[in-house]
Design an enzyme around this catalytic site. Structure first.
Site, PDB file in Angstrom:
ATOM      1  CE1 TYR A 105       0.930  -0.760   4.464  1.00  0.00           C
ATOM      2  CE2 TYR A 105       0.656   1.613   4.311  1.00  0.00           C
ATOM      3  CZ  TYR A 105       1.118   0.496   4.990  1.00  0.00           C
ATOM      4  OH  TYR A 105       1.780   0.652   6.187  1.00  0.00           O
ATOM      5  CB  CYS A 106       1.772   3.948  -1.572  1.00  0.00           C
ATOM      6  SG  CYS A 106       0.780   4.066  -3.067  1.00  0.00           S
ATOM      7  CB  THR A 107      -0.036   8.457  -0.086  1.00  0.00           C
ATOM      8  OG1 THR A 107       1.272   8.412   0.474  1.00  0.00           O
ATOM      9  CG2 THR A 107      -0.849   9.577   0.538  1.00  0.00           C
ATOM     10  N   GLY A 131      -2.137   5.170  -3.855  1.00  0.00           N
ATOM     11  CA  GLY A 131      -2.121   4.032  -4.772  1.00  0.00           C
ATOM     12  C   GLY A 131      -1.131   4.121  -5.914  1.00  0.00           C
ATOM     13  CB  ILE A 167      -3.560   5.428   3.392  1.00  0.00           C
ATOM     14  CG1 ILE A 167      -2.374   4.461   3.476  1.00  0.00           C
ATOM     15  CG2 ILE A 167      -4.095   5.717   4.792  1.00  0.00           C
ATOM     16  CD1 ILE A 167      -1.075   5.116   3.887  1.00  0.00           C
TER      17      ILE A 167
END
Ligand code: ZN
Ligand code: ZN
Length: 344
Positions: free
Chosen positions: A198-200, A202, A227
């Site tokens: 995952y990241c901020t 996508g 997220i």
């Protein structure tokens, strides 16, 4: 035809106050083939400047990555404008949970080689062979499974203030560094484990998942919309929230609270704190975590030296800066040796 921002941040802030309008902070990205990024850039600037849209947008031959502040009254107009661009039709807009009318104070649309500085040579692997996109509910199930390895694709200063429980959070300053570290850590489990990332918002996972598949990982999953979208779905569908702390964001707000947990510490006194600030000394500008009491004691600076510099007359500060370029400490993001309680 005016193709560039002309107002200063201060003038803009005053205008926003005066207008009194609500604004939405939102972001979106799309990988697409853009033949003439310069032309596309100008098209966006003219239309968005006219709608009083602010933000930071990167356009490249490979697509667009945009972080924006849109006046609520112009939202419908904005939406129908982007829907008319064929590769942006119905693109997912990540809308911030905590709104701030001043998240952006300028409209900057820049043409770049890439929409994310990922350090990857795309020609060496198939960027379209991505991981399986999962929503919040599936993600929650996946990360509880024993054969899952959960990886945070962001940098250390981002995961420091918030991350999913049990996630591996590589201690890296750049995206590129994290790829090798993760591959090495998991080299014996390319086939038997599920790699969930995952990241901020996508965007980083779009490339990372393709890269890891290219490197031989068989079961690669990525959190759709990152997220930001996860938090939205958790709230809307009343799901269990497995994210602890704040989501670091790249605008004036710096972070968006997702859970009440404070998982980091003030870099100066060690007390529980997750507020990122930039050192008030313009020449330093170090990004670090500082509590309110340290902020007042240290005059919003990272060190005594910096506080002393801010006392000098402006002209003298300028002289000190000249010829030195930006202090390289800017990029150390909380790793300055002047900070006593930096992340271990
Ligand atoms: Zn403190
Ligand atoms: Zn400083």
């Amino acid at each position: 035809m005016q193709l560039y921002n002309t107002l200063s941040a201060k003038e803009r802030a005053a205008l926003i106050d005066e207008a009194g309008d609500e604004r939405f902070t939102l972001s979106f990205y799309q990988y697409a083939h853009i033949g003439n990024p310069e032309l596309f850039r100008n098209h966006l600037f003219l239309a968005w400047d006219d709608m009083n849209v602010l933000g930071r947008i990167y356009v490249a031959k490979e697509g667009i990555n945009a972080q924006l502040s849109v006046p609520a009254t112009n939202f419908t107009k904005f939406k129908s404008f982007i829907d008319k661009i064929h590769f942006l039709y119905n693109v997912r807009l990540n809308i911030a949970i905590e709104q701030d009318n001043k998240s952006f104070l300028k409209l900057k649309v820049k043409v770049r080689n890439k929409i994310v500085a990922d350090g990857l040579i795309d020609e060496t692997f198939d960027v379209t062979n991505k991981g399986i996109h999962v929503d919040a509910q599936t993600f929650n199930t996946l990360i509880e499974q024993e054969d899952t390895v959960l990886v945070d694709m962001r940098n250390h200063y981002e995961s420091e203030i918030g991350h999913f429980k049990n996630a591996i959070t590589p201690d890296v300053d750049t995206f590129r560094d994290s790829l090798d570290i993760i591959e090495d850590d998991l080299k014996d489990h390319k086939e038997d484990k599920k790699l969930v990332m995952y990241c901020t918002g996508g965007i980083r996972c779009e490339k990372a998942s393709a890269y890891f598949k290219h490197k031989g990982f068989k079961n690669v999953f990525q959190l759709e919309g990152g997220i930001i979208e996860y938090a939205r779905q958790v709230e809307q569908q009343k799901l269990d929230n497995k994210f602890k702390g704040k989501n670091f964001v790249f605008d004036h707000r710096r972070g968006e609270r997702i859970s009440e947990d404070i998982i980091s510490n003030c870099h100066q006194c060690g007390n529980s704190c997750d507020t990122h600030v930039n050192c008030a000394n313009e020449a330093c500008h170090l990004l670090f975590i500082q509590c309110e009491s340290c902020a007042s004691q240290m005059e919003n600076c990272c060190s005594q030296e910096c506080a002393e510099i801010t006392h000098l007359p402006h002209e003298e500060q300028k002289k000190l800066r000249s010829g030195k370029g930006n202090s390289n400490k800017i990029f150390k993001k909380g790793r300055s040796e002047k900070l006593k309680f930096q992340k271990k």
